[in-house]
Design an enzyme around this catalytic site. Structure first.
Site, PDB file in Angstrom:
ATOM      1  N   ARG A  36      14.484 -21.732  73.236  1.00  0.00           N
ATOM      2  CA  ARG A  36      15.668 -21.592  73.214  1.00  0.00           C
ATOM      3  C   ARG A  36      16.424 -22.980  73.747  1.00  0.00           C
ATOM      4  N   GLY A  41      16.412 -15.167  76.025  1.00  0.00           N
ATOM      5  CA  GLY A  41      15.926 -14.503  75.041  1.00  0.00           C
ATOM      6  C   GLY A  41      17.043 -13.717  73.667  1.00  0.00           C
ATOM      7  N   THR A 150       7.000 -13.732  74.086  1.00  0.00           N
ATOM      8  CA  THR A 150       7.477 -13.553  73.977  1.00  0.00           C
ATOM      9  C   THR A 150       8.878 -13.509  72.498  1.00  0.00           C
ATOM     10  N   SER A 152      10.721 -10.113  69.830  1.00  0.00           N
ATOM     11  CA  SER A 152      10.038  -9.957  68.683  1.00  0.00           C
ATOM     12  C   SER A 152      11.157 -10.806  67.538  1.00  0.00           C
ATOM     13  N   ILE A 191      20.658  -0.653  65.268  1.00  0.00           N
ATOM     14  CA  ILE A 191      21.546  -1.918  64.616  1.00  0.00           C
ATOM     15  C   ILE A 191      22.148  -1.411  63.766  1.00  0.00           C
ATOM     16  N   GLY A 192      21.874  -0.936  63.008  1.00  0.00           N
ATOM     17  CA  GLY A 192      22.660  -0.833  61.704  1.00  0.00           C
ATOM     18  C   GLY A 192      23.555  -0.092  61.750  1.00  0.00           C
ATOM     19  N   ASP A 320       9.438  -6.738  74.194  1.00  0.00           N
ATOM     20  CA  ASP A 320       8.993  -6.550  72.838  1.00  0.00           C
ATOM     21  C   ASP A 320       7.909  -6.763  72.251  1.00  0.00           C
ATOM     22  N   HIS A 452      35.778  16.113  90.213  1.00  0.00           N
ATOM     23  CA  HIS A 452      36.366  16.097  89.584  1.00  0.00           C
ATOM     24  C   HIS A 452      37.744  15.179  89.664  1.00  0.00           C
TER      25      HIS A 452
HETATM   26  P1  FAD Z   1      12.910 -11.728  73.657  1.00  0.00           P
HETATM   27  O1  FAD Z   1      14.300 -11.015  74.630  1.00  0.00           O
HETATM   28  O2  FAD Z   1      12.873 -11.809  72.948  1.00  0.00           O
HETATM   29  O3  FAD Z   1      12.838 -13.107  74.919  1.00  0.00           O
HETATM   30  C1  FAD Z   1      11.472 -13.899  74.109  1.00  0.00           C
HETATM   31  C2  FAD Z   1      11.517 -15.279  74.470  1.00  0.00           C
HETATM   32  O4  FAD Z   1      10.546 -15.966  74.204  1.00  0.00           O
HETATM   33  C3  FAD Z   1      12.857 -16.175  73.743  1.00  0.00           C
HETATM   34  O5  FAD Z   1      13.912 -16.549  73.988  1.00  0.00           O
HETATM   35  C4  FAD Z   1      12.198 -17.369  72.626  1.00  0.00           C
HETATM   36  O6  FAD Z   1      12.749 -17.778  72.471  1.00  0.00           O
HETATM   37  C5  FAD Z   1      10.957 -17.085  73.219  1.00  0.00           C
HETATM   38  N1  FAD Z   1       9.027 -17.214  72.960  1.00  0.00           N
HETATM   39  C6  FAD Z   1       8.648 -17.069  71.973  1.00  0.00           C
HETATM   40  N2  FAD Z   1       7.645 -17.636  71.246  1.00  0.00           N
HETATM   41  C7  FAD Z   1       8.163 -18.890  72.483  1.00  0.00           C
HETATM   42  C8  FAD Z   1       6.759 -19.914  72.828  1.00  0.00           C
HETATM   43  N3  FAD Z   1       6.365 -20.165  71.390  1.00  0.00           N
HETATM   44  N4  FAD Z   1       7.848 -20.887  73.348  1.00  0.00           N
HETATM   45  C9  FAD Z   1       8.756 -20.733  74.358  1.00  0.00           C
HETATM   46  N5  FAD Z   1       9.275 -19.885  74.572  1.00  0.00           N
HETATM   47  C10 FAD Z   1       9.204 -18.738  73.252  1.00  0.00           C
HETATM   48  N6  FAD Z   1      18.122  -3.899  73.604  1.00  0.00           N
HETATM   49  C11 FAD Z   1      18.507  -3.027  74.897  1.00  0.00           C
HETATM   50  O7  FAD Z   1      18.132  -2.894  75.859  1.00  0.00           O
HETATM   51  N7  FAD Z   1      19.970  -2.669  74.970  1.00  0.00           N
HETATM   52  C12 FAD Z   1      21.469  -2.868  73.749  1.00  0.00           C
HETATM   53  O8  FAD Z   1      22.688  -3.014  73.760  1.00  0.00           O
HETATM   54  C13 FAD Z   1      20.374  -4.397  73.074  1.00  0.00           C
HETATM   55  N8  FAD Z   1      21.143  -4.246  71.977  1.00  0.00           N
HETATM   56  C14 FAD Z   1      20.428  -5.321  71.701  1.00  0.00           C
HETATM   57  C15 FAD Z   1      20.804  -5.785  69.672  1.00  0.00           C
HETATM   58  C16 FAD Z   1      20.178  -6.510  68.722  1.00  0.00           C
HETATM   59  C17 FAD Z   1      21.255  -7.497  67.943  1.00  0.00           C
HETATM   60  C18 FAD Z   1      19.500  -7.041  69.408  1.00  0.00           C
HETATM   61  C19 FAD Z   1      18.098  -7.500  68.483  1.00  0.00           C
HETATM   62  C20 FAD Z   1      17.907  -6.484  70.196  1.00  0.00           C
HETATM   63  C21 FAD Z   1      19.101  -5.576  70.939  1.00  0.00           C
HETATM   64  N9  FAD Z   1      17.867  -5.519  71.812  1.00  0.00           N
HETATM   65  C22 FAD Z   1      18.183  -4.412  72.447  1.00  0.00           C
HETATM   66  C23 FAD Z   1      16.965  -5.003  71.939  1.00  0.00           C
HETATM   67  C24 FAD Z   1      16.166  -6.411  72.679  1.00  0.00           C
HETATM   68  O9  FAD Z   1      16.748  -7.448  72.898  1.00  0.00           O
HETATM   69  C25 FAD Z   1      15.195  -6.945  73.131  1.00  0.00           C
HETATM   70  O10 FAD Z   1      14.077  -5.517  73.158  1.00  0.00           O
HETATM   71  C26 FAD Z   1      14.828  -8.082  74.571  1.00  0.00           C
HETATM   72  O11 FAD Z   1      15.222  -9.161  74.676  1.00  0.00           O
HETATM   73  C27 FAD Z   1      13.152  -8.108  74.535  1.00  0.00           C
HETATM   74  O12 FAD Z   1      12.980  -8.824  75.699  1.00  0.00           O
HETATM   75  P2  FAD Z   1      11.580  -9.468  75.503  1.00  0.00           P
HETATM   76  O13 FAD Z   1      11.992 -10.222  76.448  1.00  0.00           O
HETATM   77  O14 FAD Z   1      10.110  -8.635  75.420  1.00  0.00           O
HETATM   78  O15 FAD Z   1      12.019 -10.714  74.532  1.00  0.00           O
HETATM   79  P1  NAD Z   2      15.533   0.797  64.226  1.00  0.00           P
HETATM   80  O1  NAD Z   2      13.779   1.073  64.004  1.00  0.00           O
HETATM   81  O2  NAD Z   2      16.061   1.113  64.909  1.00  0.00           O
HETATM   82  O3  NAD Z   2      16.002   0.942  62.620  1.00  0.00           O
HETATM   83  C1  NAD Z   2      15.520   0.667  61.651  1.00  0.00           C
HETATM   84  C2  NAD Z   2      16.225   2.095  60.379  1.00  0.00           C
HETATM   85  O4  NAD Z   2      15.363   1.812  59.506  1.00  0.00           O
HETATM   86  C3  NAD Z   2      15.385   3.424  60.646  1.00  0.00           C
HETATM   87  O5  NAD Z   2      16.330   4.504  60.495  1.00  0.00           O
HETATM   88  C4  NAD Z   2      14.015   2.952  59.390  1.00  0.00           C
HETATM   89  O6  NAD Z   2      13.907   4.436  59.080  1.00  0.00           O
HETATM   90  C5  NAD Z   2      15.317   2.737  58.739  1.00  0.00           C
HETATM   91  N1  NAD Z   2      13.869   1.847  57.647  1.00  0.00           N
HETATM   92  C6  NAD Z   2      13.419   1.061  57.458  1.00  0.00           C
HETATM   93  N2  NAD Z   2      13.116   1.037  56.516  1.00  0.00           N
HETATM   94  C7  NAD Z   2      14.171   0.829  55.340  1.00  0.00           C
HETATM   95  C8  NAD Z   2      14.247   0.797  54.163  1.00  0.00           C
HETATM   96  N3  NAD Z   2      13.563   0.018  53.433  1.00  0.00           N
HETATM   97  N4  NAD Z   2      15.138   0.628  53.620  1.00  0.00           N
HETATM   98  C9  NAD Z   2      16.108   1.669  54.442  1.00  0.00           C
HETATM   99  N5  NAD Z   2      15.863   1.810  56.226  1.00  0.00           N
HETATM  100  C10 NAD Z   2      14.884   1.906  56.226  1.00  0.00           C
HETATM  101  O7  NAD Z   2      15.619  -0.641  64.142  1.00  0.00           O
HETATM  102  P2  NAD Z   2      16.551  -1.492  64.274  1.00  0.00           P
HETATM  103  O8  NAD Z   2      18.480  -0.697  64.184  1.00  0.00           O
HETATM  104  O9  NAD Z   2      16.644  -3.185  62.950  1.00  0.00           O
HETATM  105  O10 NAD Z   2      16.380  -2.416  65.723  1.00  0.00           O
HETATM  106  C11 NAD Z   2      15.517  -3.362  66.581  1.00  0.00           C
HETATM  107  C12 NAD Z   2      15.286  -3.087  67.440  1.00  0.00           C
HETATM  108  O11 NAD Z   2      15.991  -3.516  68.149  1.00  0.00           O
HETATM  109  C13 NAD Z   2      15.083  -1.227  68.530  1.00  0.00           C
HETATM  110  O12 NAD Z   2      13.723  -0.665  67.945  1.00  0.00           O
HETATM  111  C14 NAD Z   2      15.817  -0.789  68.928  1.00  0.00           C
HETATM  112  O13 NAD Z   2      14.648  -0.902  70.072  1.00  0.00           O
HETATM  113  C15 NAD Z   2      17.129  -2.674  69.473  1.00  0.00           C
HETATM  114  N6  NAD Z   2      17.708  -2.352  69.526  1.00  0.00           N
HETATM  115  C16 NAD Z   2      18.673  -1.672  71.073  1.00  0.00           C
HETATM  116  C17 NAD Z   2      19.691  -1.100  71.305  1.00  0.00           C
HETATM  117  C18 NAD Z   2      20.028  -0.932  72.077  1.00  0.00           C
HETATM  118  O14 NAD Z   2      18.918  -0.494  73.016  1.00  0.00           O
HETATM  119  N7  NAD Z   2      21.867  -0.475  71.747  1.00  0.00           N
HETATM  120  C19 NAD Z   2      20.887  -2.423  69.819  1.00  0.00           C
HETATM  121  C20 NAD Z   2      20.435  -2.751  69.037  1.00  0.00           C
HETATM  122  C21 NAD Z   2      19.001  -2.944  68.567  1.00  0.00           C
END
Ligand code: FAD
Ligand code: NAD
Length: 473
Positions: A36, A41, A150, A152, A191-192, A320, A452
Site C-alpha cells: 500500500r 494496514g 499480510t 485479511s 462492521i455492520g 489476521d 466518585h
Molecule cells: P492488516 O492490517 O490487514 O495489514 C496487512 C498489510 O499487509 C496490509 O497493509 C497489506 O497491504 C499488506 N500486504 C499484504 N500482502 C502483501 C504482500 N504480499 N506484500 C506487501 N504487503 C502486503 N480491529 C480492532 O481491534 N479494533 C477496531 O476498531 C477495528 N475496526 C475495524 C474496522 C473495519 C472497517 C475493519 C475492516 C477492520 C477493523 N478491525 C478492528 C480489524 C483490524 O483492522 C485487523 O484485525 C488488523 O488490521 C489486522 O492487522 P494485521 O497486521 O494482521 O493485518
Molecule cells: P463478523 O464476523 O463480526 O460479522 C459477520 C456477521 O455476518 C455475522 O453475524 C454472521 O452471522 C453474518 N453473516 C454471515 N454470512 C451471512 C449471510 N450470508 N447473510 C447474513 N448474515 C451473514 O464480521 P464483520 O462484521 O464483517 O467484521 C470482520 C472482522 O473485522 C471481525 O472479525 C472483527 O473482529 C473485525 N472488526 C473489529 C472491529 C472492532 O473491534 N470494533 C470493528 C470492525 C471489524
C-alpha cells in the site's frame, strides 16, 4: 547483490509494524515490505481508524440533534458530510504518518512493493503502481527470519458483486459521497452495526439482515439481546434469521431479495446502497506459499505453532492471517511476542484475556468467557450485575442504558469474564483485563477504591453484586 537483514516483515498492519518496532528495539536489523502507499494496514487505512473517526463525528452529530436540548443547549446541527470525511481522512493521514516516523526512529528499512517469498530467507519485492498493478524491476532482500503479516480481506457473498459504489464493503461504506436514503446491511456483526450506526445517525434508514437468530455471534447472549433492543429503539430495523438471496441493480435503486434463513416467504427491500459485512478472510495472495509448501487450514489461515512458526523453517506468521480473533490489538501482541521469542525471550500472548469492543453508542465490550461458554464447559460460576441507570455519572450524561456483568468462579471467586454494554465500555473493559491478567477475584475488584462519580463505579458494583452486596441498587 541482495540486501540482507536479520528479519523481514511482509505487511505493515498492526501485527507487522508493531512486531517490526519491537524487533528493532531488541537489536535486530529489520526491513518491512508494504504494497500500500501508506503503512498501517487495514486498521489504519480502511478499518479501525477511519471507522472510529466517522463513529466519533456522527455520535456528536446525533447528540447535538437529539440530546443537547436536554442540557439546555439549543442548536440545530447541519451535516457537512464532506468535512466529516475530510476529518476522517486527516485522522488516517496523521496516524499513518506516525508509523513513518516510528520506522525512521527505529532505523527500520522500508521496501515498497508486493512481497513474495521465493525461498526460505529470500523475498522478492515488486513495485506496485497506483491502482494496484505490479510493475517495474523487482528487488531482492534476504534474512534468516521472515514474518508473514499480510492480514485479511473482505469476505464475499456468492452471487453479489461489490462495486464499492452502491454495493459496498466496509471500505466503500467509509467513503460514501452522500447519505443513502435506505441502506441495507448484510451481516449483524461488528462492521455492520458500527457502520450501520454511522449512516443511521446521518439520516439513512438502515435495515440489518443477519443470517443467525442473534446479533454479534460470539458475544455474551444477554448482552447481544440488550444491544439489539437498544439499536432498534435508536431506529435501526433488524431482521435476524434472514438471508439475502440476490440483488437487482436498477438505474436508481437496488432491490434486495431476502427470505428467512430456514426458508419461508421472500421479501424485496428497496435500497439506495447495500453494505456487505459478512466477515473477513485471510489474505495470502501472491506470497508464494503454495510453492514453498507453507501449510494453511481449511479457512485459508496460515498454520503456526505457539512460537508463530509455520511448517517451513524461518517463516513465521502473525495477525489476521493466522487463527484467532481478527483484532488489531491481538495482531500487535502477536508481533511483539514473536520478536521477543526470536530474541530468546519469553514472548507470550494470553488468548484468554483479549478484549473485544464494538464502538457504537452505547459501546459493547467484553473480555474472557461468556455465560454460554461457561455453561457448555460445565464451569460453576456466579454472576454480578449492575445497571448504568443506578450510576450517578451515567445519569448526569443521560447514558443510563446498559449494564456491567461480572462472571466469577463459584468456588475460587476468580473473575472468568466481564461484559459491559454502556457508555465508554471500551475504556472500562481495560480494568477487567488487568485484573484478569493477575488472576484477580471479584472480591479484589470490589475492594478496590474507585473514584466518585465515575462510570467505573458500575464495574465495582457489579463485582460487589457477585457476592450479593451491591450498594446502590
Ligand atoms: P492488516 O492490517 O490487514 O495489514 C496487512 C498489510 O499487509 C496490509 O497493509 C497489506 O497491504 C499488506 N500486504 C499484504 N500482502 C502483501 C504482500 N504480499 N506484500 C506487501 N504487503 C502486503 N480491529 C480492532 O481491534 N479494533 C477496531 O476498531 C477495528 N475496526 C475495524 C474496522 C473495519 C472497517 C475493519 C475492516 C477492520 C477493523 N478491525 C478492528 C480489524 C483490524 O483492522 C485487523 O484485525 C488488523 O488490521 C489486522 O492487522 P494485521 O497486521 O494482521 O493485518
Ligand atoms: P463478523 O464476523 O463480526 O460479522 C459477520 C456477521 O455476518 C455475522 O453475524 C454472521 O452471522 C453474518 N453473516 C454471515 N454470512 C451471512 C449471510 N450470508 N447473510 C447474513 N448474515 C451473514 O464480521 P464483520 O462484521 O464483517 O467484521 C470482520 C472482522 O473485522 C471481525 O472479525 C472483527 O473482529 C473485525 N472488526 C473489529 C472491529 C472492532 O473491534 N470494533 C470493528 C470492525 C471489524
Amino acid at each position: 547483490m541482495a540486501q540482507t537483514y536479520d528479519l523481514i516483515v511482509i505487511g505493515t498492519g498492526p501485527g507487522g509494524y508493531v512486531g517490526a518496532i519491537r524487533a528493532a528495539q531488541l537489536g535486530f536489523r529489520v526491513a518491512v515490505v508494504e504494497k500500500r502507499p501508506r503503512h498501517g494496514g487495514t486498521c489504519l487505512n480502511v478499518g479501525c481508524i477511519p471507522s472510529k473517526a466517522l463513529l466519533h463525528a456522527s455520535e456528536r452529530f446525533e447528540e447535538a440533534r437529539a440530546h443537547f436540548a436536554d442540557l439546555g443547549i439549543k442548536v440545530t446541527p447541519k451535516l457537512d458530510l464532506a468535512q466529516m470525511m475530510a476529518h476522517k481522512d486527516k485522522s488516517v493521514a496523521d496516524n499513518t504518518q506516525g508509523i513513518d516516523y516510528l520506522f525512521k526512529k527505529n532505523k527500520i528499512a522500508v521496501h515498497r512493493g508486493h512481497g513474495r517469498i521465493v525461498a526460505p530467507g529470500q523475498v522478492e519485492v515488486t513495485p506496485v503502481e497506483e491502482g494496484g498493478e505490479k510493475g517495474g524491476e523487482p528487488e531482492h532482500i534476504e534474512a534468516p527470519h521472515i514474518v508473514i503479516a499480510t492480514g485479511s480481506e473482505v469476505a464475499q457473498l456468492p452471487g453479489i458483486e461489490i462495486d464499492e459504489a452502491r454495493i459496498v464493503s466496509s471500505t466503500g461504506a467509509l467513503a460514501l459521497p452522500s447519505v443513502p436514503k435506505q441502506l441495507v446491511v448484510v451481516g449483524g456483526g461488528v462492521i455492520g452495526l458500527e457502520l450501520g450506526s454511522v449512516w443511521r445517525r446521518l439520516g439513512a434508514k438502515v435495515t440489518v439482515i443477519e443470517y443467525l437468530d442473534r446479533l454479534v455471534p460470539g458475544m455474551d447472549g444477554e448482552l447481544a439481546k440488550h444491544f439489539k433492543r437498544i439499536l432498534q429503539k435508536q431506529g435501526m430495523t433488524i431482521k435476524t434469521g434472514h438471508k439475502v438471496t440476490g440483488v437487482k441493480v436498477n438505474a436508481k435503486s437496488l432491490e434486495v431479495a431476502i427470505e428467512p434463513s430456514n426458508g419461508g416467504e421472500a421479501q424485496s427491500l428497496k435500497a439506495a446502497a447495500m453494505l456487505v459485512a459478512v466477515g473477513r478472510v485471510p489474505y495470502t495472495e501472491g506470497l508464494g506459499l503454495e510453492e514453498l509448501g507453507v501449510k494453511k487450514d481449511n479457512h485459508g489461515r496460515v498454520i503456526v505453532n505457539e512460537r508463530y512458526e509455520t511448517n517451513v523453517a524461518g517463516i513465521h506468521a502473525v495477525g489476521d492471517v493466522i487463527a484467532g480473533p481478527m483484532l488489531a490489538h491481538k495482531a500487535e501482541e502477536e508481533g511483539i511476542a514473536l520478536a521477543e521469542l526470536l530474541a530468546g525471550q519469553a514472548g507470550h500472548v494470553n488468548y484468554d484475556v483479549i478484549p473485544n469492543v464494538i464502538y457504537t453508542a452505547p459501546e459493547v465490550a467484553s473480555v474472557g468467557k461468556t455465560e454460554e461458554e461457561l455453561k457448555s464447559a460445565g464451569v460453576a460460576y456466579r454472576v454480578g450485575k449492575f445497571p448504568f441507570s443506578a450510576n450517578g455519572r451515567a445519569r448526569i450524561a443521560g447514558h443510563g442504558e446498559g449494564f456491567v456483568k461480572v462472571l466469577a468462579d463459584k468456588e475460587s471467586d476468580r473473575i472468568l469474564g466481564v461484559h459491559i454494554i454502556g457508555p465508554d465500555a471500551g475504556t472500562m473493559i481495560a480494568e477487567a483485563a488487568v485484573i484478569m491478567e493477575f488472576s484477580g477475584s471479584a472480591e479484589d475488584l470490589a475492594r478496590t477504591c474507585h473514584a466518585h462519580p465515575t462510570l467505573t463505579e458500575a464495574v465495582k458494583e457489579a463485582a460487589l453484586a457477585v457476592a450479593g452486596r451491591a450498594l446502590h441498587i
